[in-house]
Write an enzyme that holds these catalytic residues in place. Structure first.
Site, PDB file in Angstrom:
ATOM      1  N   CYS A 132       0.833  -1.202   0.000  1.00  0.00           N
ATOM      2  CA  CYS A 132       0.000   0.000   0.000  1.00  0.00           C
ATOM      3  C   CYS A 132       0.868   1.253   0.000  1.00  0.00           C
ATOM      4  O   CYS A 132       1.405   1.641   1.040  1.00  0.00           O
ATOM      5  CB  CYS A 132      -0.933   0.004   1.207  1.00  0.00           C
ATOM      6  SG  CYS A 132      -1.970   1.478   1.299  1.00  0.00           S
ATOM      7  N   CYS A 135      -0.412   4.104   2.161  1.00  0.00           N
ATOM      8  CA  CYS A 135      -0.265   3.863   3.599  1.00  0.00           C
ATOM      9  C   CYS A 135       1.156   4.137   4.073  1.00  0.00           C
ATOM     10  O   CYS A 135       1.369   4.714   5.148  1.00  0.00           O
ATOM     11  CB  CYS A 135      -0.611   2.412   3.930  1.00  0.00           C
ATOM     12  SG  CYS A 135      -2.228   1.855   3.387  1.00  0.00           S
ATOM     13  N   ASP A 136       2.133   3.721   3.281  1.00  0.00           N
ATOM     14  CA  ASP A 136       3.512   3.686   3.767  1.00  0.00           C
ATOM     15  C   ASP A 136       4.485   4.572   3.012  1.00  0.00           C
ATOM     16  O   ASP A 136       5.655   4.667   3.391  1.00  0.00           O
ATOM     17  CB  ASP A 136       4.030   2.237   3.709  1.00  0.00           C
ATOM     18  CG  ASP A 136       3.177   1.293   4.543  1.00  0.00           C
ATOM     19  OD1 ASP A 136       2.678   1.733   5.591  1.00  0.00           O
ATOM     20  OD2 ASP A 136       3.002   0.130   4.138  1.00  0.00           O
TER      21      ASP A 136
END
Length: 314
Positions: A132, A135-136
Site C-alpha cells: 500500500c 499507507c507507507d
C-alpha cells in the site's frame, strides 16, 4: 431473522446498503477488518462521476456509509468466518462466536493484494515490504523504492511514490507492461522513475530489521543481480476474498464468484455477489457501485417473490 445481510463495505456493498435501506429492508452490513474496502487506501479519486475536482478515497467511502446509515442501514464490525448456505435460511458465523440468520445475502467482500511468494517477503512486511503506497509512502521520503508489477496499479503506485522517494524503480517480469497507455505514458515521463523490465524477483534481501535490496534474475541472460532499495512495494494484482465460502458458491479458476450473465445472481437462489469479488476485468469503483445497485434491486425482487414485504420484522 434478517431479511438481508451485506458482507463488505466497499463501493459495491455500500451502494447495495443505500438501495436496500431506501427500500425499507433495513439491511445489516458486516464491515470486516477493512471498512470501506480498497478505496480507503487510495488518495485522490479522479474518475468517480460527480466530483470534477476529485475526492479523497476515504472521504468518498465515509460519505457513502453515512448515506446508507441515513436511510436505516445498520453496521457491525466483524469477520465472517463461516457460512451455511444449504437451507432456505442462510447462517453466518461472525468472529467465531455470533451466529446470524438471513433470508438473503449479498457478498461484496472484494479482493486482497497478491504477494510474490519469494524468500524474505513475508518476514519483512512492515520492515520495508508493503502493498500500500498511500499507507507507507511517507516513511520513504528521500529514499530509493522498488515497485513490482506491470499493470495500472503498479504505475499508479510508482507515480504516487515519486512524491516521497528520491528514485522509484519499476520491476516487471515481462518486457511489456500490462498497464493502459495513458498510465504507461505518465510513468515513462516521470523523471524519478527507472525501469528493470524482463526481470523476475527471486528474493527480498534484508539486513537486521530493514530491507536493503531485491534480488532479481534477468530472464534473457539468467544473471542474478541485487537491486539496492530501501523499500519494496508489491503491486501484482489481487485475489478474491472468497475462502470463507468453503466452496459452497460456484467460482471460476481464480476464485472469483460466478454470476449469471447480466445479473448479480449466484448459483444459490437468494445469494448475490457484487463488486471486485465477482469482477476481475474492470475493478473500478464505479463498476463496483453499479453492481451493488444491481444486487440490491435483484435482492428486493427476490424477497417480493418469496412473499416478504417492506418493513416486515427483522
Amino acid at each position: 431473522m434478517r431479511q438481508v445481510v451485506v458482507i463488505g463495505t466497499g463501493p459495491a456493498g455500500l451502494t447495495a446498503a443505500i438501495y436496500l435501506a431506501r427500500a425499507n429492508l433495513r439491511p445489516l452490513v458486516i464491515e470486516g477488518n477493512e471498512p470501506g474496502g480498497q478505496l480507503t487506501l487510495t488518495t485522490e479519486v479522479e474518475n468517480f462521476p460527480g466530483f470534477p475536482d476529485g475526492i479523497m478515497g476515504p472521504e468518498l467511502m465515509e460519505n457513502m456509509r453515512k448515506q446508507a446509515e441515513k436511510f436505516g442501514a445498520e453496521f457491525v464490525r466483524g469477520w465472517v468466518n463461516k457460512v451455511d448456505l444449504s437451507g432456505n435460511v442462510f447462517k453466518l458465523q461472525v468472529d467465531r462466536t455470533e451466529e446470524l440468520e438471513t433470508k438473503t445475502l449479498i457478498i461484496s467482500t472484494g479482493a486482497s493484494a497478491k504477494m510474490l511468494g519469494i524468500p524474505g517477503e513475508i518476514e519483512n512486511v512492515g520492515r520495508g515490504v508493503s502493498t500500500c503506497a498511500t499507507c507507507d509512502g511517507f516513511f520513504f521520503r528521500g529514499k530509493k523504492i522498488i515497485v513490482v508489477g506491470g499493470g495500472d496499479s503498479a504505475m499508479e503506485e510508482a507515480i504516487f511514490l515519486t512524491k516521497f522517494a528520491s528514485e522509484v524503480r519499476i520491476v516487471h517480469r515481462r518486457n511489456e507492461l500490462r498497464a493502459s497507455k495513458i498510465m504507461q505514458e505518465r510513468a515513462r515521463n516521470n523523471p524519478k522513475i527507472r525501469w528493470s523490465l524482463d526481470c523476475t524477483p527471486v528474493e527480498v534481501v534484508s539486513e537486521g530489521n530493514r530491507v536493503t535490496g531485491l534480488k532479481v534474475q534477468h530472464n534473457e541472460t539468467g544473471i542474478a543481480e541485487i537491486l539496492e532499495t530501501d523499500g519494496i512495494f508489491v503491486a501484482i494484482g489481487h485475489k478474491p476474498n472468497t475462502s470463507f465460502l468453503n466452496g459452497q458458491i460456484e467460482t471460476d479458476d481464480l476464485g472469483y464468484i460466478v454470476v449469471k450473465p447480466g445479473t448479480t445472481e449466484t448459483n444459490i437462489p437468494g445469494v448475490f455477489a457484487c463488486g471486485d469479488v465477482q469482477d476481475h476485468k474492470f475493478r473500478q469503483a464505479i463498476t463496483a457501485a453499479g453492481s451493488g445497485c444491481m444486487a440490491a434491486l435483484e435482492c428486493e425482487r427476490y424477497l417480493e417473490n418469496i412473499g416478504v414485504h417492506e418493513g416486515s420484522a427483522v
